[in-house]
Design a protein around this motif. Structure first.
Motif, PDB file in Angstrom:
ATOM      1  N   UNK A  67       0.821  -1.220   0.000  1.00  0.00           N
ATOM      2  CA  UNK A  67       0.000   0.000   0.000  1.00  0.00           C
ATOM      3  C   UNK A  67       0.849   1.261   0.000  1.00  0.00           C
ATOM      4  N   UNK A  68       1.967   1.244   0.726  1.00  0.00           N
ATOM      5  CA  UNK A  68       2.843   2.423   0.746  1.00  0.00           C
ATOM      6  C   UNK A  68       3.440   2.694  -0.631  1.00  0.00           C
ATOM      7  N   UNK A  69       3.836   1.631  -1.312  1.00  0.00           N
ATOM      8  CA  UNK A  69       4.397   1.789  -2.656  1.00  0.00           C
ATOM      9  C   UNK A  69       3.332   2.343  -3.610  1.00  0.00           C
ATOM     10  N   UNK A  70       2.131   1.819  -3.503  1.00  0.00           N
ATOM     11  CA  UNK A  70       1.048   2.306  -4.358  1.00  0.00           C
ATOM     12  C   UNK A  70       0.744   3.764  -4.069  1.00  0.00           C
ATOM     13  N   UNK A  71       0.790   4.156  -2.802  1.00  0.00           N
ATOM     14  CA  UNK A  71       0.479   5.536  -2.428  1.00  0.00           C
ATOM     15  C   UNK A  71       1.497   6.520  -2.997  1.00  0.00           C
ATOM     16  N   UNK A  72       2.776   6.178  -2.921  1.00  0.00           N
ATOM     17  CA  UNK A  72       3.792   7.125  -3.406  1.00  0.00           C
ATOM     18  C   UNK A  72       3.807   7.178  -4.935  1.00  0.00           C
ATOM     19  N   UNK A  73       3.544   6.047  -5.585  1.00  0.00           N
ATOM     20  CA  UNK A  73       3.543   6.038  -7.056  1.00  0.00           C
ATOM     21  C   UNK A  73       2.334   6.800  -7.594  1.00  0.00           C
ATOM     22  N   UNK A  74       1.195   6.697  -6.917  1.00  0.00           N
ATOM     23  CA  UNK A  74      -0.013   7.386  -7.362  1.00  0.00           C
ATOM     24  C   UNK A  74      -0.034   8.857  -6.959  1.00  0.00           C
ATOM     25  N   UNK A  75       0.917   9.274  -6.139  1.00  0.00           N
ATOM     26  CA  UNK A  75       0.966  10.666  -5.695  1.00  0.00           C
ATOM     27  C   UNK A  75       1.157  11.600  -6.886  1.00  0.00           C
ATOM     28  N   UNK A  76       0.542  12.777  -6.795  1.00  0.00           N
ATOM     29  CA  UNK A  76       0.649  13.757  -7.884  1.00  0.00           C
ATOM     30  C   UNK A  76       2.063  14.300  -8.039  1.00  0.00           C
ATOM     31  N   UNK A  77       2.882  14.164  -6.979  1.00  0.00           N
ATOM     32  CA  UNK A  77       4.243  14.692  -7.022  1.00  0.00           C
ATOM     33  C   UNK A  77       5.217  13.676  -7.613  1.00  0.00           C
ATOM     34  N   UNK A  78       4.837  12.400  -7.623  1.00  0.00           N
ATOM     35  CA  UNK A  78       5.789  11.353  -8.011  1.00  0.00           C
ATOM     36  C   UNK A  78       6.299  11.533  -9.440  1.00  0.00           C
ATOM     37  N   UNK A  79       5.392  11.758 -10.381  1.00  0.00           N
ATOM     38  CA  UNK A  79       5.825  11.900 -11.780  1.00  0.00           C
ATOM     39  C   UNK A  79       6.746  13.093 -11.959  1.00  0.00           C
ATOM     40  N   UNK A  80       6.415  14.211 -11.295  1.00  0.00           N
ATOM     41  CA  UNK A  80       7.280  15.393 -11.379  1.00  0.00           C
ATOM     42  C   UNK A  80       8.641  15.112 -10.764  1.00  0.00           C
ATOM     43  N   UNK A  81       8.641  14.462  -9.594  1.00  0.00           N
ATOM     44  CA  UNK A  81       9.904  14.146  -8.921  1.00  0.00           C
ATOM     45  C   UNK A  81      10.740  13.176  -9.743  1.00  0.00           C
ATOM     46  N   UNK A  82      10.097  12.222 -10.401  1.00  0.00           N
ATOM     47  CA  UNK A  82      10.821  11.251 -11.222  1.00  0.00           C
ATOM     48  C   UNK A  82      11.480  11.932 -12.417  1.00  0.00           C
ATOM     49  N   UNK A  83      10.726  12.793 -13.098  1.00  0.00           N
ATOM     50  CA  UNK A  83      11.288  13.517 -14.248  1.00  0.00           C
ATOM     51  C   UNK A  83      12.434  14.419 -13.803  1.00  0.00           C
ATOM     52  N   UNK A  84      12.235  15.125 -12.687  1.00  0.00           N
ATOM     53  CA  UNK A  84      13.296  15.998 -12.173  1.00  0.00           C
ATOM     54  C   UNK A  84      14.537  15.196 -11.789  1.00  0.00           C
TER      55      UNK A  84
END
Length: 304
Positions: A67-84
């Motif tokens: 559940x923790x992994x799913x929560x961080x991946x689905x977070x709105x910040x995750x995609x931005x943080x990954x690209x950055x």
């Protein structure tokens, strides 16, 4: 014909040597287990638990699976943080390695004050990260920073280095390049020292000098050192935290937020230790995948 039995005294001596060998290894093994093994296992356990500040009082951390992994991946910040994270890592490694290699080749030549200049180049690497970030934050200030003052002499208007969503990531990458150049230069310079000068002299007789000598002699013989520099550089850059926090704290508007800073924020700002651990494990997995892929590519290239 029966084989002679080993001498009992020799057997005792071998056992004694084995005991001494393990006795010398025991402190190192204990250190690795205590300071590396335990944190890794603990982090993995936290990532599948509901581990919050409540856990410190109740001692309870319910198992939540992925559940923790799913929560961080689905977070709105995750995609931005990954690209950055990708942009920050690629930009930093490209700049650090290119400039570091150029300086290593330059310092391989013998000239007065060579050693003094190489020593001075190590200063950025020796400074604490938080000190470097504080200095650069002052230098990159929009109104009173020395960088904008120098650009103003050339007629360039003040640039909001750390407060603009368009240039903040560029500024952070620029600072990290400055910090990483000494490491790249030092390791690559050591690798260049192991290349015999006789090879260049023989190549010069055939007319291979300058770029041709670098391409046919320097680069092939330097590839093992390059592999080490790039792998260590990527792993280190992926987890860079203090520089970004000291300069922008991940802002403005998440423009410089990376997976490392987001993991820190989840753990020590939001106190969601389980999600912070999960994001940290994702970062470790990315590092391992890169290292394995790069080593496989390097090995294939060497075999060919």
């Amino acid at each position: 014909m029966t084989e002679p039995r080993p001498d009992p005294a020799r057997r005792r001596m071998r056992r004694r040597e084995e005991v001494f060998r393990w006795a010398f290894l025991a402190p190192a093994i204990a250190f690795l287990l205590l300071y590396f093994g335990y944190p890794i296992v603990k982090n993995l356990m936290m990532s599948v638990q509901d581990y919050t500040t409540r856990t410190f009082y109740t001692g309870e951390s319910p198992f939540v699976g992925l559940a923790n992994y799913a929560a961080v991946v689905k977070s709105s910040v995750f995609s931005t943080a990954l690209i950055n994270t990708v942009l920050f890592t690629v930009g930093s490694i490209t700049g650090q390695f290119t400039i570091g290699l150029a300086l290593a080749v330059f310092f391989k030549k013998h000239f007065p004050l060579n050693g003094v200049m190489r020593s001075l180049m190590l200063l950025p690497w020796l400074l604490p990260m938080i000190v470097s970030s504080a200095i650069w934050k002052w230098m990159l200030d929009k109104d009173s920073g020395v960088v904008n003052q120098l650009l103003g002499l050339a007629g360039v208007e003040n640039i909001p280095w750390l407060t603009s969503t368009e240039v903040a990531l560029i500024a952070v990458v620029m600072v990290n390049i400055w910090l990483g150049i000494p490491f790249n230069m030092t390791i690559l310079y050591s690798g260049l020292q192991d290349i015999p000068d006789e090879l260049y002299e023989a190549a010069a007789l055939d007319g291979a000098t300058g770029w041709r000598a670098f391409r046919n002699i320097t680069w092939p013989l330097l590839r093992p050192v390059v592999s080490v520099v790039l792998i260590l550089g990527v792993v280190y850059t992926l987890k860079v935290l203090d520089i970004i926090l000291g300069l922008t704290e991940g802002g403005p508007s998440n423009a410089t937020e990376t997976l490392a800073t987001q993991s820190y924020r989840l753990s020590f700002a939001n106190f969601e230790f389980g999600q912070g651990a999960a994001l940290g494990n994702i970062l470790v997995l990315i590092s391992l995948v890169f290292a394995m892929v790069y080593l496989r590519m390097t090995r294939s290239g060497t075999e060919d």
